[in-house]
Each structure stands twice: as structure tokens, then as C-alpha cells.
Design a protein around this motif. Structure first.
Motif, PDB file in Angstrom:
ATOM      1  N   LEU A  33     137.775  -3.029  -0.634  1.00 49.12           N
ATOM      2  CA  LEU A  33     138.755  -1.991  -0.965  1.00 49.12           C
ATOM      3  C   LEU A  33     139.640  -2.417  -2.134  1.00 49.12           C
ATOM      4  O   LEU A  33     140.075  -1.580  -2.936  1.00 49.12           O
ATOM      5  CB  LEU A  33     139.612  -1.671   0.259  1.00 49.12           C
ATOM      6  CG  LEU A  33     138.912  -0.925   1.407  1.00 49.12           C
ATOM      7  CD1 LEU A  33     139.828  -0.832   2.618  1.00 49.12           C
ATOM      8  CD2 LEU A  33     138.475   0.468   0.955  1.00 49.12           C
ATOM      9  N   ALA A  34     139.905  -3.710  -2.234  1.00 50.52           N
ATOM     10  CA  ALA A  34     140.769  -4.207  -3.313  1.00 50.52           C
ATOM     11  C   ALA A  34     139.999  -4.538  -4.585  1.00 50.52           C
ATOM     12  O   ALA A  34     140.614  -4.900  -5.591  1.00 50.52           O
ATOM     13  CB  ALA A  34     141.520  -5.453  -2.829  1.00 50.52           C
ATOM     14  N   ALA A  35     138.656  -4.402  -4.553  1.00 49.75           N
ATOM     15  CA  ALA A  35     137.841  -4.807  -5.700  1.00 49.75           C
ATOM     16  C   ALA A  35     138.225  -4.124  -7.011  1.00 49.75           C
ATOM     17  O   ALA A  35     138.251  -4.783  -8.055  1.00 49.75           O
ATOM     18  CB  ALA A  35     136.362  -4.560  -5.387  1.00 49.75           C
ATOM     19  N   PRO A  36     138.529  -2.815  -7.044  1.00 47.11           N
ATOM     20  CA  PRO A  36     138.886  -2.199  -8.340  1.00 47.11           C
ATOM     21  C   PRO A  36     140.095  -2.824  -9.024  1.00 47.11           C
ATOM     22  O   PRO A  36     140.234  -2.728 -10.244  1.00 47.11           O
ATOM     23  CB  PRO A  36     139.159  -0.733  -7.959  1.00 47.11           C
ATOM     24  CG  PRO A  36     138.361  -0.513  -6.727  1.00 47.11           C
ATOM     25  CD  PRO A  36     138.420  -1.810  -5.976  1.00 47.11           C
ATOM     26  N   TRP A  37     140.974  -3.461  -8.259  1.00 47.98           N
ATOM     27  CA  TRP A  37     142.160  -4.094  -8.835  1.00 47.98           C
ATOM     28  C   TRP A  37     141.972  -5.596  -9.063  1.00 47.98           C
ATOM     29  O   TRP A  37     142.810  -6.237  -9.673  1.00 47.98           O
ATOM     30  CB  TRP A  37     143.364  -3.872  -7.935  1.00 47.98           C
ATOM     31  CG  TRP A  37     143.752  -2.430  -7.842  1.00 47.98           C
ATOM     32  CD1 TRP A  37     144.534  -1.723  -8.715  1.00 47.98           C
ATOM     33  CD2 TRP A  37     143.350  -1.507  -6.838  1.00 47.98           C
ATOM     34  NE1 TRP A  37     144.642  -0.417  -8.310  1.00 47.98           N
ATOM     35  CE2 TRP A  37     143.938  -0.245  -7.150  1.00 47.98           C
ATOM     36  CE3 TRP A  37     142.569  -1.596  -5.687  1.00 47.98           C
ATOM     37  CZ2 TRP A  37     143.756   0.891  -6.371  1.00 47.98           C
ATOM     38  CZ3 TRP A  37     142.375  -0.466  -4.917  1.00 47.98           C
ATOM     39  CH2 TRP A  37     142.965   0.759  -5.254  1.00 47.98           C
ATOM     40  N   LEU A  38     140.858  -6.151  -8.586  1.00 47.27           N
ATOM     41  CA  LEU A  38     140.633  -7.589  -8.689  1.00 47.27           C
ATOM     42  C   LEU A  38     139.609  -7.959  -9.761  1.00 47.27           C
ATOM     43  O   LEU A  38     139.639  -9.076 -10.275  1.00 47.27           O
ATOM     44  CB  LEU A  38     140.157  -8.146  -7.328  1.00 47.27           C
ATOM     45  CG  LEU A  38     141.140  -7.997  -6.164  1.00 47.27           C
ATOM     46  CD1 LEU A  38     140.507  -8.538  -4.884  1.00 47.27           C
ATOM     47  CD2 LEU A  38     142.449  -8.716  -6.458  1.00 47.27           C
TER      48      LEU A  38
END
Length: 358
Positions: A33-38
Motif C-alpha cells: 500500500l505504501a509502495a507508490p510513496w516509497l
């Protein structure tokens, strides 16, 4: 070493067997879920392709890994789903409805190919599915009024009403939701009587039939569900590329899907996504390694095919359980160290049918 004391049947069929499963899968979901920001946009696109190929791998894994029906024409279902999505989306259909129709049409085509396949097995079934793949590719190339023929067919980003999902992150979340839903659906199917019938057919058709399993029905159902999942992946694949041509769904694509499930680990849901990671990540590794190789090797046109072939041979000879099987051995070694026995996973001797009669 964790020992689970089961006291009820409900505990035996629970998806999460213990607290460790809940923790690690929750952590994985949060990371996704956090991949787009990481990560940057390029690697997010590669992760999106991993999810799409993972869904297609689930379909082929159900058919080959859990039901024992060999297929080397599965790219045809991917193409049916992709072109159905493109045609309906260009006609103004909303994205969810077009995607559902793509899965249903792919399932119907899967039933059509399952009917003649009921009479054959083994290498003959593989030849039948291969011929079917050639037929679908030819139809996509010749039916120019619908598919655009060899000139190809383009489509825009997915849209729900007036809301157009044209960002990489938005489409990634769509793929993630569908991948999680497909995985949970497949896991629930496998622990139901239908899934147990699939596994029984894979292990022994004669034994399954003697236990009351209707072979024709369950084989047809396996083809339909497998084709539906692959068609669903094809619909997402179409929106990701935004342009399709019949050459994208040829025999090479089918072999890639088969390579995915074999290297990932036949008979495991995890293997579908591990194989997808290999299929998407290996070209990146080869591209990085070309700079350190002599030009006569690094610039050779067949380098990627050679590497794929060597990797597949290596897995067949030394790790037939695939990447997931290797992880199981590593995990067992860590749990039992220093009492791990080297021959714990040694394969039993297999006999030919003629040898069993001696």
C-alpha cells in the motif's frame, strides 16, 4: 520450530494458521500500500506488471499446478481478455463492467477448449492447447473489423463514469485490489470440496473417479476458472500497455506463463507471484549484467532466451519445487538448525508403470 495444536475443523481450514501469518502478510500488505510513496514511477510500473502476471499465474497455477492439466496456449486467454476489454472500453462501457465481461468471455472460451481436451491428457493435451493458442492468435490478426488486425488496437486508461484513472498510482491500486481478491478467492476455492477435487484429479484420476469425482465436470470447471483469471489479467494488461497487437499473445507469451509457474513453484499460490517477480525482474538483471560482459556476448540477440533456458534447466534438475520450494527448505533449515538433516527433502525414487508390475 512452531507446533500448532488443532482442536477443531474450523481451525484446520483457517487461512491464517497462526499469528505469524497474520503479522507477515499484514506487513506485506502495508508495504504494498505504501509502495507508490516509497519507490519511483518506473519501479512502480514493474510492480504493477508483477501483480498482473501474478493474477495470470494464479489462473495457470490452478489448471496446471492444482488440477494437473498441462497447457502451453494460455496466452490465448490473456489475449481474449485484453481485446474484449479494449473493444468494450472503446465502445463506452464502464471499466468494471468491461472487465467482468472480459473474464466471462475468457471463461466461455476456456469451456470450449476444455470439451475436446477432456479426451486427451499429457503431451496430447499440451498439443491441443498449443493449437488453440495459434487459432486465437490467427483470429485476432484476421478479424480486422473488431480487433484492428496486425495494425493493433489502442485504448485509454480505465474510467468509472466521469472518473478517469490516468495516474500510475491509481492503476497500481486497482491491480493490487484485484490481485488480493483473486488470491483470496483461489485460496477459498482450494480449501472447498471443489478445490480438493481438483487436487485429487491431479494426483490420480482413477482414484478421484473411484471416490465420486466427476472428471468431465471438474476438468471443465478448472479450465473455465483458470481462463477467467487469465482473462482478468488480460484486461488489466490491456490498460497498462494501452496498445495491443496479436504478436503480444503468441507462443512466446504462453511459454513465459508456463515458465512463471514452473520456476515459481508448481502447486503453490505463492509460486505464482514469485514466478511473476522472476519473469519481470530477470530482464532487468540481464540488462544490468550486459555492461559487465564482453560485447560479443552482451550484445548477442539471443542472450535473454539463453539465460531463461539455463535457469529453467537448473530448476528442473536441482530445484523442481521452484522458488517457493527453495524458500520452504531455507525456512526449515533455520527452524531446525543445528538438527537439520540433509536428506529431509530428498525426492523419492519414481517408477514407470511397467516397473510397478515387476
Amino acid at each position: 520450530m512452531r507446533f500448532i495444536f488443532k482442536t477443531s475443523y474450523a481451525q484446520d481450514i483457517r487461512l491464517a494458521k497462526h499469528g505469524g501469518h497474520v503479522f507477515w502478510y499484514s506487513a506485506l500488505l502495508l508495504a504494498l500500500l505504501a509502495a507508490p510513496w516509497l519507490i519511483d514511477e518506473y519501479w512502480l510500473a514493474q510492480l504493477t506488471f508483477v501483480l498482473i502476471y501474478g493474477i495470470a499465474g494464479l489462473g495457470l497455477m490452478l489448471l496446471t499446478g492444482f488440477t494437473g492439466q498441462f497447457s502451453i496456449g494460455h496466452a490465448a486467454f490473456l489475449g481474449v481478455g485484453a481485446y474484449t476489454e479494449a473493444v468494450l472500453t472503446n465502445a463506452g462501457w464502464p471499466f468494471p463492467l468491461a472487465m467482468a465481461c472480459a473474464a466471462l468471455l475468457a471463461a466461455a472460451v476456456g469451456v470450449v477448449i476444455a470439451l475436446p481436451a477432456l479426451r486427451v491428457k499429457g503431451i496430447y493435451l499440451a498439443i491441443a492447447t498449443l493449437a488453440f493458442g495459434f487459432i486465437v492468435e490467427e483470429v485476432l490478426a484476421r478479424w480486422e473489423s473488431v480487433t484492428g488486425g496486425n495494425a493493433g488496437l489502442s485504448l485509454g486508461p480505465p474510467a468509472i463514469g466521469d472518473w478517469q484513472i490516468d495516474s500510475s498510482a491509481g492503476f497500481y491500486f486497482i491491480c493490487l485490489v484485484i490481485a488480493v481478491a483473486a488470491t483470496l478467492g483461489l485460496l477459498n476455492l482450494l480449501r472447498a470440496p471443489t478445490g480438493r477435487a481438483f487436487v485429487a484429479i491431479r494426483d490420480s484420476e482413477i482414484s478421484a473417479q473411484s471416490m465420486g469425482v466427476y472428471l468431465a465436470w471438474y476438468k471443465t470447471l478448472a479450465f473455465a476458472v483458470s481462463a477467467a483469471l487469465t482473462g482478468l489479467a488480460g484486461a488489466l494488461y490491456a490498460h497498462k500497455l494501452m496498445f495491443m497487437s496479436p504478436e503480444q499473445f503468441d507462443i512466446i507469451q504462453s511459454i513465459d506463463l508456463l515458465l512463471l509457474v514452473v520456476i515459481g513453484g508448481l502447486g503453490s499460490v505463492h509460486g505464482a507471484f514469485l514466478g511473476a517477480m522472476f519473469l519481470i525482474g530477470m530482464p532487468q538483471v540481464i540488462a544490468l549484467g550486459k555492461d559487465h560482459l564482453p560485447d560479443v556476448i552482451g550484445q548477442a540477440p539471443g542472450l535473454q532466451t539463453l539465460v531463461y533456458g539455463l535457469v529453467l534447466i537448473g530448476f528442473v534438475l536441482f530445484e523442481p519445487m521452484g522458488l517457493y520450494g527453495r524458500w520452504l527448505k531455507i525456512r526449515t533449515w533455520l527452524q531446525l538448525f543445528p538438527f537439520y538433516r540433509r536428506g529431509m527433502f530428498k525426492r523419492q525414487k519414481s517408477f514407470q508403470k511397467s516397473d510397478r508390475l515387476k
